[in-house]
Write a protein that holds these residues in place. Sequence first.
Motif, PDB file in Angstrom:
ATOM      1  N   GLU A  43      17.407  14.243  48.167  1.00  0.00           N
ATOM      2  CA  GLU A  43      16.113  14.927  48.173  1.00  0.00           C
ATOM      3  C   GLU A  43      16.173  16.204  49.003  1.00  0.00           C
ATOM      4  O   GLU A  43      15.605  17.226  48.630  1.00  0.00           O
ATOM      5  CB  GLU A  43      15.029  13.995  48.722  1.00  0.00           C
ATOM      6  CG  GLU A  43      13.652  14.617  48.807  1.00  0.00           C
ATOM      7  CD  GLU A  43      13.053  14.987  47.467  1.00  0.00           C
ATOM      8  OE1 GLU A  43      12.037  15.709  47.472  1.00  0.00           O
ATOM      9  OE2 GLU A  43      13.581  14.581  46.418  1.00  0.00           O
ATOM     10  N   ASP A  44      16.878  16.173  50.122  1.00  0.00           N
ATOM     11  CA  ASP A  44      17.030  17.366  50.949  1.00  0.00           C
ATOM     12  C   ASP A  44      17.756  18.464  50.178  1.00  0.00           C
ATOM     13  O   ASP A  44      17.337  19.633  50.210  1.00  0.00           O
ATOM     14  CB  ASP A  44      17.786  17.028  52.233  1.00  0.00           C
ATOM     15  CG  ASP A  44      17.891  18.217  53.161  1.00  0.00           C
ATOM     16  OD1 ASP A  44      16.826  18.795  53.502  1.00  0.00           O
ATOM     17  OD2 ASP A  44      19.017  18.588  53.536  1.00  0.00           O
ATOM     18  N   ARG A  46      17.857  18.771  46.931  1.00  0.00           N
ATOM     19  CA  ARG A  46      16.979  19.213  45.851  1.00  0.00           C
ATOM     20  C   ARG A  46      15.947  20.216  46.362  1.00  0.00           C
ATOM     21  O   ARG A  46      15.714  21.257  45.741  1.00  0.00           O
ATOM     22  CB  ARG A  46      16.262  18.011  45.231  1.00  0.00           C
ATOM     23  CG  ARG A  46      15.428  18.347  44.007  1.00  0.00           C
ATOM     24  CD  ARG A  46      14.619  17.159  43.543  1.00  0.00           C
ATOM     25  NE  ARG A  46      13.510  16.880  44.424  1.00  0.00           N
ATOM     26  CZ  ARG A  46      12.322  17.494  44.339  1.00  0.00           C
ATOM     27  NH1 ARG A  46      12.108  18.407  43.424  1.00  0.00           N
ATOM     28  NH2 ARG A  46      11.352  17.182  45.173  1.00  0.00           N
ATOM     29  N   VAL A  47      15.351  19.934  47.510  1.00  0.00           N
ATOM     30  CA  VAL A  47      14.348  20.838  48.080  1.00  0.00           C
ATOM     31  C   VAL A  47      14.997  22.157  48.473  1.00  0.00           C
ATOM     32  O   VAL A  47      14.437  23.226  48.232  1.00  0.00           O
ATOM     33  CB  VAL A  47      13.645  20.174  49.283  1.00  0.00           C
ATOM     34  CG1 VAL A  47      12.799  21.172  50.052  1.00  0.00           C
ATOM     35  CG2 VAL A  47      12.799  19.007  48.814  1.00  0.00           C
ATOM     36  N   LYS A  48      16.181  22.111  49.078  1.00  0.00           N
ATOM     37  CA  LYS A  48      16.883  23.345  49.445  1.00  0.00           C
ATOM     38  C   LYS A  48      17.205  24.168  48.211  1.00  0.00           C
ATOM     39  O   LYS A  48      17.092  25.389  48.228  1.00  0.00           O
ATOM     40  CB  LYS A  48      18.178  23.023  50.194  1.00  0.00           C
ATOM     41  CG  LYS A  48      17.979  22.379  51.531  1.00  0.00           C
ATOM     42  CD  LYS A  48      17.578  23.388  52.560  1.00  0.00           C
ATOM     43  CE  LYS A  48      17.579  22.715  53.923  1.00  0.00           C
ATOM     44  NZ  LYS A  48      17.225  23.618  54.971  1.00  0.00           N
ATOM     45  N   ARG A  49      17.606  23.510  47.129  1.00  0.00           N
ATOM     46  CA  ARG A  49      17.929  24.227  45.896  1.00  0.00           C
ATOM     47  C   ARG A  49      16.681  24.881  45.312  1.00  0.00           C
ATOM     48  O   ARG A  49      16.720  26.014  44.827  1.00  0.00           O
ATOM     49  CB  ARG A  49      18.552  23.274  44.881  1.00  0.00           C
ATOM     50  CG  ARG A  49      19.084  23.980  43.636  1.00  0.00           C
ATOM     51  CD  ARG A  49      19.733  23.036  42.640  1.00  0.00           C
ATOM     52  NE  ARG A  49      18.737  22.111  42.095  1.00  0.00           N
ATOM     53  CZ  ARG A  49      18.772  20.797  42.228  1.00  0.00           C
ATOM     54  NH1 ARG A  49      19.760  20.220  42.869  1.00  0.00           N
ATOM     55  NH2 ARG A  49      17.838  20.032  41.704  1.00  0.00           N
ATOM     56  N   LEU A  50      15.545  24.198  45.376  1.00  0.00           N
ATOM     57  CA  LEU A  50      14.300  24.769  44.872  1.00  0.00           C
ATOM     58  C   LEU A  50      13.843  25.965  45.704  1.00  0.00           C
ATOM     59  O   LEU A  50      13.180  26.862  45.199  1.00  0.00           O
ATOM     60  CB  LEU A  50      13.204  23.709  44.835  1.00  0.00           C
ATOM     61  CG  LEU A  50      13.372  22.623  43.778  1.00  0.00           C
ATOM     62  CD1 LEU A  50      12.275  21.585  43.931  1.00  0.00           C
ATOM     63  CD2 LEU A  50      13.365  23.219  42.388  1.00  0.00           C
ATOM     64  N   ASP A  51      14.184  25.989  46.970  1.00  0.00           N
ATOM     65  CA  ASP A  51      13.835  27.105  47.858  1.00  0.00           C
ATOM     66  C   ASP A  51      14.859  28.231  47.786  1.00  0.00           C
ATOM     67  O   ASP A  51      14.758  29.188  48.548  1.00  0.00           O
ATOM     68  CB  ASP A  51      13.734  26.630  49.300  1.00  0.00           C
ATOM     69  CG  ASP A  51      12.498  25.785  49.557  1.00  0.00           C
ATOM     70  OD1 ASP A  51      11.550  25.877  48.759  1.00  0.00           O
ATOM     71  OD2 ASP A  51      12.487  25.048  50.554  1.00  0.00           O
TER      72      ASP A  51
END
Length: 61
Positions: A43-44, A46-51
Amino acid sequence: MGLQVALGLTLVAAGYGFAGWAWIAGIICGGALLVGTALVLAEDRRVKRLDNASLTDQLGH
């Protein structure tokens, strides 16, 4: 919550002398710990990739 239940089952089984059940519950507890850690890391990422930021970016430091 599943990790706490597995840990509790492990400790109760070991305390009452049920070594077989203690091993089974201990293996389940270890598996739950590994799966939970993998989910948090995924999840970390995934969130970094989205940012649009990688894990090695040190912006603002």
